[in-house]
Design a protein around this motif. Structure first.
Motif, PDB file in Angstrom:
ATOM      1  N   VAL A 128      88.665  -3.150 135.211  1.00 15.59           N
ATOM      2  CA  VAL A 128      88.462  -2.406 133.961  1.00 15.59           C
ATOM      3  C   VAL A 128      87.228  -1.507 134.033  1.00 15.59           C
ATOM      4  CG1 VAL A 128      89.674  -4.121 132.560  1.00 15.59           C
ATOM      5  CG2 VAL A 128      87.193  -4.287 132.798  1.00 15.59           C
ATOM      6  N   GLY A 129      86.267  -1.848 134.900  1.00 13.72           N
ATOM      7  CA  GLY A 129      85.054  -1.048 134.997  1.00 13.72           C
ATOM      8  C   GLY A 129      85.104   0.045 136.039  1.00 13.72           C
ATOM      9  N   GLY A 130      86.003  -0.067 137.033  1.00 16.87           N
ATOM     10  CA  GLY A 130      86.008   0.896 138.114  1.00 16.87           C
ATOM     11  C   GLY A 130      87.379   1.336 138.565  1.00 16.87           C
ATOM     12  N   TYR A 131      88.184   0.394 139.003  1.00 19.73           N
ATOM     13  CA  TYR A 131      89.479   0.738 139.608  1.00 19.73           C
ATOM     14  C   TYR A 131      90.348   1.557 138.645  1.00 19.73           C
ATOM     15  CZ  TYR A 131      93.569  -0.204 142.630  1.00 19.73           C
ATOM     16  OH  TYR A 131      94.663  -0.115 143.466  1.00 19.73           O
ATOM     17  N   GLY A 132      90.453   1.143 137.399  1.00 18.45           N
ATOM     18  CA  GLY A 132      91.239   1.900 136.434  1.00 18.45           C
ATOM     19  C   GLY A 132      90.601   3.227 136.059  1.00 18.45           C
ATOM     20  N   PRO A 133      89.345   3.233 135.607  1.00 13.49           N
ATOM     21  CA  PRO A 133      88.729   4.500 135.204  1.00 13.49           C
ATOM     22  C   PRO A 133      88.662   5.545 136.316  1.00 13.49           C
ATOM     23  CG  PRO A 133      87.503   2.661 134.291  1.00 13.49           C
ATOM     24  CD  PRO A 133      88.507   2.063 135.227  1.00 13.49           C
ATOM     25  N   MET A 134      88.334   5.138 137.529  1.00 11.65           N
ATOM     26  CA  MET A 134      88.229   6.113 138.614  1.00 11.65           C
ATOM     27  C   MET A 134      89.598   6.672 138.997  1.00 11.65           C
ATOM     28  SD  MET A 134      85.020   6.497 139.190  1.00 11.65           S
ATOM     29  CE  MET A 134      84.880   6.282 137.409  1.00 11.65           C
ATOM     30  N   LEU A 135      90.616   5.799 139.050  1.00 12.64           N
ATOM     31  CA  LEU A 135      91.957   6.286 139.353  1.00 12.64           C
ATOM     32  C   LEU A 135      92.481   7.155 138.216  1.00 12.64           C
ATOM     33  CD1 LEU A 135      91.574   4.260 141.629  1.00 12.64           C
ATOM     34  CD2 LEU A 135      93.886   3.419 141.200  1.00 12.64           C
ATOM     35  N   GLY A 136      92.091   6.823 136.995  1.00 15.73           N
ATOM     36  CA  GLY A 136      92.475   7.656 135.865  1.00 15.73           C
ATOM     37  C   GLY A 136      91.867   9.047 135.948  1.00 15.73           C
ATOM     38  N   GLN A 137      90.622   9.152 136.386  1.00 10.61           N
ATOM     39  CA  GLN A 137      89.999  10.461 136.565  1.00 10.61           C
ATOM     40  C   GLN A 137      90.684  11.237 137.703  1.00 10.61           C
ATOM     41  OE1 GLN A 137      87.750  11.948 134.627  1.00 10.61           O
ATOM     42  NE2 GLN A 137      87.764  10.159 133.289  1.00 10.61           N
ATOM     43  N   ASN A 138      91.085  10.508 138.732  1.00 11.25           N
ATOM     44  CA  ASN A 138      91.862  11.123 139.810  1.00 11.25           C
ATOM     45  C   ASN A 138      93.130  11.747 139.237  1.00 11.25           C
ATOM     46  OD1 ASN A 138      93.891  11.385 141.908  1.00 11.25           O
ATOM     47  ND2 ASN A 138      92.605  10.132 143.232  1.00 11.25           N
ATOM     48  N   HIS A 139      93.881  10.976 138.447  1.00 14.46           N
ATOM     49  CA  HIS A 139      95.090  11.500 137.807  1.00 14.46           C
ATOM     50  C   HIS A 139      94.765  12.772 137.023  1.00 14.46           C
ATOM     51  CE1 HIS A 139      97.380   7.375 137.523  1.00 14.46           C
ATOM     52  NE2 HIS A 139      97.116   7.734 138.765  1.00 14.46           N
ATOM     53  N   HIS A 140      93.707  12.703 136.240  1.00 13.36           N
ATOM     54  CA  HIS A 140      93.404  13.822 135.345  1.00 13.36           C
ATOM     55  C   HIS A 140      93.110  15.106 136.118  1.00 13.36           C
ATOM     56  CE1 HIS A 140      92.063  15.921 131.775  1.00 13.36           C
ATOM     57  NE2 HIS A 140      91.022  16.335 132.477  1.00 13.36           N
ATOM     58  N   PHE A 141      92.184  15.016 137.067  1.00 12.92           N
ATOM     59  CA  PHE A 141      91.764  16.244 137.737  1.00 12.92           C
ATOM     60  C   PHE A 141      92.794  16.738 138.747  1.00 12.92           C
ATOM     61  CE2 PHE A 141      87.641  14.860 136.066  1.00 12.92           C
ATOM     62  CZ  PHE A 141      87.236  16.042 135.485  1.00 12.92           C
ATOM     63  N   ASN A 142      93.594  15.832 139.303  1.00  8.89           N
ATOM     64  CA  ASN A 142      94.633  16.249 140.233  1.00  8.89           C
ATOM     65  C   ASN A 142      95.893  16.736 139.529  1.00  8.89           C
ATOM     66  OD1 ASN A 142      94.211  16.119 143.165  1.00  8.89           O
ATOM     67  ND2 ASN A 142      93.581  14.006 142.805  1.00  8.89           N
ATOM     68  N   ARG A 143      96.197  16.164 138.361  1.00 13.77           N
ATOM     69  CA  ARG A 143      97.499  16.406 137.744  1.00 13.77           C
ATOM     70  C   ARG A 143      97.430  17.193 136.430  1.00 13.77           C
ATOM     71  NH1 ARG A 143     101.823  14.560 141.158  1.00 13.77           N
ATOM     72  NH2 ARG A 143     100.977  12.841 142.406  1.00 13.77           N
ATOM     73  N   TYR A 144      96.427  16.919 135.611  1.00 16.14           N
ATOM     74  CA  TYR A 144      96.469  17.384 134.232  1.00 16.14           C
ATOM     75  C   TYR A 144      95.436  18.437 133.868  1.00 16.14           C
ATOM     76  CZ  TYR A 144      99.478  13.305 133.497  1.00 16.14           C
ATOM     77  OH  TYR A 144     100.482  12.381 133.565  1.00 16.14           O
ATOM     78  N   ALA A 145      94.351  18.522 134.598  1.00 18.79           N
ATOM     79  CA  ALA A 145      93.293  19.467 134.234  1.00 18.79           C
ATOM     80  C   ALA A 145      93.854  20.891 134.217  1.00 18.79           C
ATOM     81  CB  ALA A 145      92.129  19.371 135.207  1.00 18.79           C
ATOM     82  N   PRO A 146      93.517  21.679 133.207  1.00 18.12           N
ATOM     83  CA  PRO A 146      94.077  23.030 133.107  1.00 18.12           C
ATOM     84  C   PRO A 146      93.616  23.959 134.219  1.00 18.12           C
ATOM     85  CG  PRO A 146      92.399  22.678 131.427  1.00 18.12           C
ATOM     86  CD  PRO A 146      92.665  21.353 132.055  1.00 18.12           C
ATOM     87  N   GLU A 147      92.528  23.612 134.883  1.00 19.41           N
ATOM     88  CA  GLU A 147      92.084  24.396 136.033  1.00 19.41           C
ATOM     89  C   GLU A 147      91.606  23.447 137.114  1.00 19.41           C
ATOM     90  OE1 GLU A 147      87.528  25.567 135.059  1.00 19.41           O
ATOM     91  OE2 GLU A 147      89.046  26.527 133.772  1.00 19.41           O
ATOM     92  N   LYS A 148      91.773  23.845 138.354  1.00 22.48           N
ATOM     93  CA  LYS A 148      91.367  23.007 139.473  1.00 22.48           C
ATOM     94  C   LYS A 148      89.845  23.047 139.626  1.00 22.48           C
ATOM     95  CE  LYS A 148      95.442  21.706 140.861  1.00 22.48           C
ATOM     96  NZ  LYS A 148      95.850  20.276 140.774  1.00 22.48           N
ATOM     97  N   VAL A 149      89.265  21.855 139.710  1.00 16.83           N
ATOM     98  CA  VAL A 149      87.825  21.726 139.917  1.00 16.83           C
ATOM     99  C   VAL A 149      87.644  21.004 141.251  1.00 16.83           C
ATOM    100  CG1 VAL A 149      85.650  20.871 138.975  1.00 16.83           C
ATOM    101  CG2 VAL A 149      87.505  21.540 137.417  1.00 16.83           C
ATOM    102  N   PRO A 150      87.445  21.734 142.338  1.00 21.88           N
ATOM    103  CA  PRO A 150      87.435  21.095 143.663  1.00 21.88           C
ATOM    104  C   PRO A 150      86.444  19.946 143.788  1.00 21.88           C
ATOM    105  CG  PRO A 150      87.601  23.465 143.901  1.00 21.88           C
ATOM    106  CD  PRO A 150      87.348  23.202 142.442  1.00 21.88           C
ATOM    107  N   TYR A 151      85.247  20.111 143.222  1.00 24.46           N
ATOM    108  CA  TYR A 151      84.262  19.028 143.325  1.00 24.46           C
ATOM    109  C   TYR A 151      84.793  17.751 142.681  1.00 24.46           C
ATOM    110  CZ  TYR A 151      80.162  16.136 142.606  1.00 24.46           C
ATOM    111  OH  TYR A 151      79.302  15.073 142.593  1.00 24.46           O
ATOM    112  N   ALA A 152      85.368  17.864 141.480  1.00 20.94           N
ATOM    113  CA  ALA A 152      85.872  16.690 140.775  1.00 20.94           C
ATOM    114  C   ALA A 152      87.051  16.074 141.520  1.00 20.94           C
ATOM    115  CB  ALA A 152      86.283  17.064 139.353  1.00 20.94           C
ATOM    116  N   ILE A 153      87.950  16.905 142.019  1.00 20.52           N
ATOM    117  CA  ILE A 153      89.107  16.391 142.764  1.00 20.52           C
ATOM    118  C   ILE A 153      88.639  15.613 143.980  1.00 20.52           C
ATOM    119  CG2 ILE A 153      91.084  17.077 144.167  1.00 20.52           C
ATOM    120  CD1 ILE A 153      91.483  19.410 142.173  1.00 20.52           C
ATOM    121  N   ASP A 154      87.713  16.181 144.724  1.00 23.06           N
ATOM    122  CA  ASP A 154      87.215  15.514 145.927  1.00 23.06           C
ATOM    123  C   ASP A 154      86.452  14.247 145.577  1.00 23.06           C
ATOM    124  OD1 ASP A 154      86.560  15.597 148.899  1.00 23.06           O
ATOM    125  OD2 ASP A 154      84.535  15.601 148.047  1.00 23.06           O
TER     126      ASP A 154
END
Length: 236
Positions: A110-136
């Motif tokens: 709940v403190g890491g595995y979910g939130p970090m993978l969720g951010q991965n989903h967001h920046f890879n799949r849903y963000a309206p613009e690609k942010v290379p730093y965040a994706i990496d």
């Protein structure tokens, strides 16, 4: 009777996994699903905010708490898993050392595995613009966390203790989404073995079949994007 406020996301699946496995164990709880369509903004309705002030599902209302008093509402998936484990005596060992082990891995999720993978989903799949730093950044953290789980599962059937536990219910739904965060499970053979073994359990299969009734696809509309990423919770 448990009212489960639910939508078929990894966090929502954690609770249906518990409830379905509890039924399989013969100590099941009667439960009723109350859909919370997060793409339609149901999480901001006043009646839901009364039980989940963080405007996130899942949440539960237990109409028959152990103390015999008024119904108890619980929000946050980790807290719900602990509450249901205490209520049923299932999936959380009673001996001190095993219980601590399970709770460590529950909070790791709940403190890491979910939130970090969720951010991965967001920046890879849903963000309206690609942010290379965040994706990496989030891809690297995803892979680091998979490495942690891979080492943990070496020679182990379950994430914690010697039996199925709430730690498995917490970690599995996020691992099941491995393709969505660009992870090839074959690179993590211990994780794949554990994932495949849990996937073959009848209760796990039922959970994901149930989820299909609530969400047919993942097409993101502008309305959904606004509710999921841009709508603040009401102050009053």
């Amino acid at each position: 009777m448990i009212d489960l406020y639910y939508w078929p996301t990894p966090n929502g699946h954690k609770i249906t996994l518990f409830l379905e496995e509890a039924q399989r164990a013969g100590a099941g709880l009667d439960y009723s699903i109350k859909p919370v369509d997060i793409g339609a903004g149901d999480q901001f309705k006043p009646e839901f905010l009364r039980i989940s002030p963080n405007n996130r599902m899942p949440a539960i209302v237990d109409h028959a708490p152990a103390d015999g008093g008024a119904p108890i509402s619980v929000f946050e998936s980790g807290a719900i898993l602990q509450y249901l484990a205490a209520k049923t005596g299932l999936f959380l060992p009673q001996d001190l050392r095993s219980r601590v082990e399970v709770e460590e891995w529950l909070f790791w999720q709940v403190g890491g595995y979910g939130p970090m993978l969720g951010q991965n989903h967001h920046f890879n799949r849903y963000a309206p613009e690609k942010v290379p730093y965040a994706i990496d950044r989030y891809q690297r953290e995803t892979e680091r966390l998979y490495g942690v789980l891979e080492r943990r599962l070496a020679g182990r059937e379950f994430v914690a203790a010697d039996t199925l536990s709430i730690a498995d219910f917490a970690c599995y739904p996020w691992t099941r989404e491995h393709e969505w965060h660009y992870v090839d499970l074959s690179a993590y053979p211990n994780v794949q073995r554990w994932h495949d073994a849990l996937s073959s359990r009848p209760a796990f299969g039922r959970v994901y079949e149930m989820g299909k009734a609530y969400r047919a696809d993942r097409t993101m509309t502008d309305e959904m994007r606004r509710h999921l990423f841009g709508t603040p919770a009401p102050i009053t």
